[in-house]
Design a protein around this motif. Structure first.
Motif, short mmCIF file in Angstrom:
data_model
loop_
_atom_site.label_atom_id
_atom_site.label_comp_id
_atom_site.label_asym_id
_atom_site.label_seq_id
_atom_site.Cartn_x
_atom_site.Cartn_y
_atom_site.Cartn_z
N ASP A 1 1.06 -1.13 0.10
CA ASP A 1 -0.08 0.04 0.06
C ASP A 1 1.10 1.30 -0.21
N PHE A 2 0.51 2.18 -0.79
CA PHE A 2 0.90 3.69 -0.60
C PHE A 2 0.21 4.51 -1.08
N ILE A 3 0.62 5.89 -1.02
CA ILE A 3 -0.35 6.82 -1.12
C ILE A 3 0.14 8.06 -2.01
N ASN A 4 -0.48 8.59 -3.10
CA ASN A 4 -0.28 9.75 -3.66
C ASN A 4 1.06 9.33 -4.54
N THR A 5 0.85 8.22 -5.29
CA THR A 5 2.07 7.84 -6.17
C THR A 5 2.77 8.88 -7.19
N SER A 6 3.62 8.82 -7.52
CA SER A 6 4.04 9.91 -8.45
C SER A 6 4.47 9.21 -9.92
N THR A 7 4.54 7.86 -9.71
CA THR A 7 5.02 6.60 -10.90
C THR A 7 4.25 5.65 -11.00
N PHE A 8 3.76 5.07 -12.32
CA PHE A 8 3.20 4.14 -12.34
C PHE A 8 4.20 3.23 -13.28
N ILE A 9 3.57 1.62 -13.15
CA ILE A 9 4.36 0.78 -13.92
C ILE A 9 3.31 0.09 -14.80
N LEU A 10 3.85 0.35 -16.24
CA LEU A 10 3.10 -0.38 -17.51
C LEU A 10 3.82 -1.80 -17.53
N LEU A 11 3.02 -2.70 -17.58
CA LEU A 11 3.40 -4.11 -17.70
C LEU A 11 3.34 -4.67 -19.09
N GLY A 12 2.98 -3.59 -20.24
CA GLY A 12 2.96 -4.23 -21.58
C GLY A 12 1.85 -5.16 -21.56
N ILE A 13 2.23 -6.19 -22.03
CA ILE A 13 1.09 -7.67 -22.29
C ILE A 13 1.42 -8.58 -21.17
N PRO A 14 0.77 -8.50 -19.99
CA PRO A 14 1.04 -9.53 -18.97
C PRO A 14 0.88 -10.94 -19.31
N GLY A 15 1.74 -11.79 -18.89
CA GLY A 15 1.70 -13.06 -19.31
C GLY A 15 2.55 -13.54 -20.57
N ARG B 1 -7.98 13.25 -8.79
CA ARG B 1 -8.42 13.37 -7.49
C ARG B 1 -8.63 11.90 -6.87
N TRP B 2 -8.57 10.87 -7.42
CA TRP B 2 -8.75 9.59 -6.64
C TRP B 2 -7.52 9.46 -5.86
N PRO B 3 -7.75 8.73 -4.84
CA PRO B 3 -6.31 8.27 -3.83
C PRO B 3 -5.96 6.91 -4.33
N TYR B 4 -4.62 6.78 -4.67
CA TYR B 4 -4.08 5.56 -5.18
C TYR B 4 -3.44 4.91 -4.15
N CYS B 5 -3.97 3.79 -3.35
CA CYS B 5 -3.28 3.18 -2.33
C CYS B 5 -3.28 1.60 -2.48
N ARG B 6 -3.38 1.05 -3.52
CA ARG B 6 -3.36 -0.34 -3.65
C ARG B 6 -1.97 -0.93 -4.38
N THR B 7 -2.00 -0.35 -5.37
CA THR B 7 -0.68 -0.92 -6.42
C THR B 7 -0.49 0.46 -7.32
N ASN B 8 0.84 0.27 -7.86
CA ASN B 8 1.04 1.37 -9.02
C ASN B 8 1.37 0.69 -10.30
N ILE B 9 0.77 -0.54 -10.35
CA ILE B 9 1.04 -1.34 -11.48
C ILE B 9 -0.18 -1.35 -12.41
N ILE B 10 -0.22 -0.97 -13.47
CA ILE B 10 -1.25 -1.02 -14.41
C ILE B 10 -1.10 -2.10 -15.47
N PRO B 11 -1.82 -3.16 -15.64
CA PRO B 11 -1.51 -4.47 -16.36
C PRO B 11 -2.23 -3.94 -17.83
N HIS B 12 -1.32 -3.11 -18.21
CA HIS B 12 -1.64 -2.70 -19.68
C HIS B 12 -0.42 -2.06 -20.27
N SER B 13 -0.50 -1.90 -21.60
CA SER B 13 0.56 -1.53 -22.52
C SER B 13 0.48 0.32 -22.62
#
Length: 334
Positions: free
Chosen positions: A8-22, A168-180
């Motif tokens: 968990d984290f709050i107010n992330t400034s960086t996200f991770i794009l996984l590309g094509i998961p799997g 405006r949404w709080p991001y406190c779960r993960t910074n990983i976006i399972p997308h390209s």
């Protein structure tokens, strides 16, 4: 995914794009067709813009709308594919939150604009076939500019709430976006808040844009077909119908992948995630590549100008290639 922090984290400034998961191990191979599509999209759309600008005889409403479509395709493909290829080639998965919101805005904004341009092109075909004597007086340069401005304002205004709501949404779960890329729903799903406002708004925009635009295009072509089949001879009917062929193919290339992707999101819950991501990537990569090919091959005026361009410049291209070969041989001898 295990290489990144998912605590968990709050107010992330960086996200991770996984590309094509799997399919991480196949990213390099997957990048080949997408890189090819991007190169064709850039070369094809730039060529369309160059030919229309260079030939005064092509300075008409149909070709102005075609230039708008080419610009939209260039922006749309450039907003997605360079970052996607960086993920595939260099494992450059990090993306700044502001950059992610910017990419998201450009993708959705220019998708809406592209749909509006297709409606404008359908209107142009409707006037040209159903009321040809008034075509030049209805679709003046001023009217074309107003239509273009309306398309831009509609796209920019409708999509503007996307990044503002997402920020405006709080991001406190993960910074990983399972997308390209930073797709709207894929991003806001990471928020630890009630995101129904974003979900309902995006659904409303999709229904408003796609539903109304497809309705107007359908109505236009119903009237066009009625006018065509009322022509006296079959040859005239086929010739007139052929003038709409390019636009029909472009419409199908834009809306059918989008419809397929929407059906997958609605009914394809058992479909693998990587297949969803590939379809989403194809939806954004294929139309910008296909549009200039369709118009280049099926529009006689553009095809003739393209052949003239290569005929006149062929000697210079040959000499340039000969010079490159000579330089390569000199380097090899050293």
């Amino acid at each position: 995914m295990s290489d990144y922090n998912i605590t968990d984290f709050i107010n992330t400034s960086t996200f991770i794009l996984l590309g094509i998961p799997g399919l991480e191990m196949a990213h390099v191979w997957i990048s080949i067709p997408f890189c090819t599509m991007y190169i064709i999209a850039i070369l094809g759309n730039v060529t369309i813009l160059f030919i229309v600008k260079r030939e005064p005889s092509l300075h008409g409403p149909m070709y102005y709308f075609l230039c708008m479509l080419a610009v939209s395709d260039l922006v749309l493909s450039t907003a997605v594919l360079p970052k996607m290829l960086a993920i595939f080639w260099f494992i450059s998965r990090e993306i700044n939150f502001s950059a992610c919101l910017t990419q998201m805005y450009f993708i959705h904004c220019f998708s809406v604009m592209e749909s509006g341009i297709l409606v404008a092109m359908a209107f142009d075909r409707y006037v040209a076939i159903c009321d040809p004597l008034r075509h030049s007086t209805i679709l003046t340069n001023t009217m074309v500019a107003k239509i273009g401005l309306a398309v831009v304002l509609r796209g920019g205004t409708l999509i503007l709430p996307y990044p503002f709501l997402a920020r405006r949404w709080p991001y406190c779960r993960t910074n990983i976006i399972p997308h390209s890329y930073c797709e709207h729903i894929a991003l806001v799903k990471l928020a630890c808040a009630d995101i129904h406002v974003s979900s309902y708004y995006s659904l409303s925009v999709a229904f408003l844009v796609t539903g109304l635009d497809v309705f107007f295009i359908t109505v236009s072509y119903i009237q066009i077909l009625r006018a065509i089949f009322s022509l006296p001879t079959k040859d005239t009917q086929l010739k007139t119908l052929g003038t709409c062929g390019s636009h029909v193919f472009v419409i199908l290339a834009f809306y059918i992948p989008g419809l397929f992707m929407s059906l997958m999101h609605r009914f394809g819950h058992n479909v693998a995630l990587h297949f969803h991501i590939i379809i989403a990537n194809v939806y954004l990569a294929v139309p910008p590549m296909v549009h200039p090919i369709i118009y280049g091959m099926r529009t006689k005026e553009i095809w003739d100008r393209l052949l003239q361009l290569f005929t006149h410049k062929g000697t210079y291209i040959f000499l340039f290639l000969l010079w490159l070969s000579k330089q390569a041989l000199c380097i090899a001898d050293r």
